[in-house]
Design a protein around this motif. Structure first.
Motif, PDB file in Angstrom:
ATOM      1  N   HIS A   1       0.817  -1.231   0.012  1.00  0.00           N
ATOM      2  CA  HIS A   1      -0.028  -0.022  -0.104  1.00  0.00           C
ATOM      3  C   HIS A   1       0.829   1.360   0.041  1.00  0.00           C
ATOM      4  O   HIS A   1       0.459   2.270  -0.513  1.00  0.00           O
ATOM      5  N   LEU A   2       1.993   1.250   0.593  1.00  0.00           N
ATOM      6  CA  LEU A   2       2.911   2.375   0.461  1.00  0.00           C
ATOM      7  C   LEU A   2       3.311   2.765  -1.067  1.00  0.00           C
ATOM      8  O   LEU A   2       3.318   3.858  -1.510  1.00  0.00           O
ATOM      9  N   GLY A   3       3.454   1.613  -1.904  1.00  0.00           N
ATOM     10  CA  GLY A   3       3.768   1.964  -3.384  1.00  0.00           C
ATOM     11  C   GLY A   3       2.581   2.453  -3.958  1.00  0.00           C
ATOM     12  O   GLY A   3       2.639   3.491  -4.756  1.00  0.00           O
ATOM     13  N   GLN A   4       1.153   2.097  -3.344  1.00  0.00           N
ATOM     14  CA  GLN A   4       0.130   2.800  -3.884  1.00  0.00           C
ATOM     15  C   GLN A   4      -0.086   4.320  -3.521  1.00  0.00           C
ATOM     16  O   GLN A   4      -0.097   5.119  -4.455  1.00  0.00           O
ATOM     17  N   ILE A   5       0.170   4.315  -2.369  1.00  0.00           N
ATOM     18  CA  ILE A   5       0.185   5.905  -2.002  1.00  0.00           C
ATOM     19  C   ILE A   5       1.173   6.723  -2.667  1.00  0.00           C
ATOM     20  O   ILE A   5       0.933   7.959  -2.802  1.00  0.00           O
ATOM     21  N   SER A   6       2.267   6.175  -2.531  1.00  0.00           N
ATOM     22  CA  SER A   6       3.447   7.098  -3.506  1.00  0.00           C
ATOM     23  C   SER A   6       3.032   7.493  -4.762  1.00  0.00           C
ATOM     24  O   SER A   6       3.219   8.479  -5.360  1.00  0.00           O
ATOM     25  N   LEU A   7       2.398   6.281  -5.515  1.00  0.00           N
ATOM     26  CA  LEU A   7       1.768   6.797  -6.921  1.00  0.00           C
ATOM     27  C   LEU A   7       0.654   7.558  -6.709  1.00  0.00           C
ATOM     28  O   LEU A   7       0.699   8.604  -7.707  1.00  0.00           O
ATOM     29  N   ILE A   8      -0.291   7.439  -6.161  1.00  0.00           N
ATOM     30  CA  ILE A   8      -1.607   8.451  -6.125  1.00  0.00           C
ATOM     31  C   ILE A   8      -0.959   9.820  -5.589  1.00  0.00           C
ATOM     32  O   ILE A   8      -1.389  10.713  -6.537  1.00  0.00           O
ATOM     33  N   LYS A   9      -0.130   9.981  -4.783  1.00  0.00           N
ATOM     34  CA  LYS A   9       0.099  11.155  -4.340  1.00  0.00           C
ATOM     35  C   LYS A   9       1.319  11.918  -5.618  1.00  0.00           C
ATOM     36  O   LYS A   9       1.004  13.035  -5.866  1.00  0.00           O
ATOM     37  N   LYS A  10       2.024  11.291  -6.386  1.00  0.00           N
ATOM     38  CA  LYS A  10       2.338  11.875  -7.519  1.00  0.00           C
ATOM     39  C   LYS A  10       1.456  12.173  -8.796  1.00  0.00           C
ATOM     40  O   LYS A  10       1.677  13.162  -9.302  1.00  0.00           O
TER      41      LYS A  10
END
Length: 158
Positions: A142-151
């Protein structure tokens, strides 16, 4: 180094202070965005706030077990985020997440090494070690998802 300390260090990396695996962590990601960004919906993706709530839900549930309580959490409720309608609401969620992260790490660090090989609540759930490693893997996912969504959100805001 004892296994409990090694695992606690891995949890600390993904949740609060690490950069080694993903070059980021939850704390860095969530502390640098506004409540509007945290709740910004992109298509069918989860919001950053809902993903933060989701991981926090599991941390709180496992902390309860570590402290002698039952396994009272259910997957079906893990995305039941209360409304985030202000910076205060977002700060409350972030603060709870960070406090639970610190507490979960301490609980793991204080586990006796032999406890890691014991069944977690019920044998069908595997061992304490398997569940803690599951938290690490789930958190990175989910950290990967958060990073991508934030970008995506930051690009849209430019």
């Amino acid at each position: 180094m004892e296994r409990n300390k090694q695992i606690a260090n891995r949890l600390n990396e993904v949740l609060l202070n690490g950069l080694w695996i993903a070059n980021t962590n939850y704390k860095l990601q969530i502390e640098s965005i506004t409540w509007q960004q945290a709740t910004h919906k992109i298509g069918t993706l989860n919001t950053i706030a809902s993903l933060t709530f989701h991981i926090n839900y599991y941390l709180a549930g496992l902390i309860n077990v570590f402290q002698g309580g039952g396994l009272d959490i259910r997957d079906q409720y893990s995305f039941d985020l209360p409304p985030i309608a202000s910076e205060t609401d977002w700060k409350r969620l972030k603060d709870e997440f960070l406090a639970n992260s610190e507490l979960f790490i301490r609980e793991v660090e204080n586990l006796k090494d032999s406890k890691l090989d014991e069944p977690f609540v019920d044998e069908k759930y595997g061992t304490y070690l398997r569940n803690i490693e599951g938290v690490i893997e789930h958190s990175y996912y989910h950290l990967g998802q958060i990073s991508l969504i934030k970008k995506m959100i930051i690009e849209k805001d430019k």
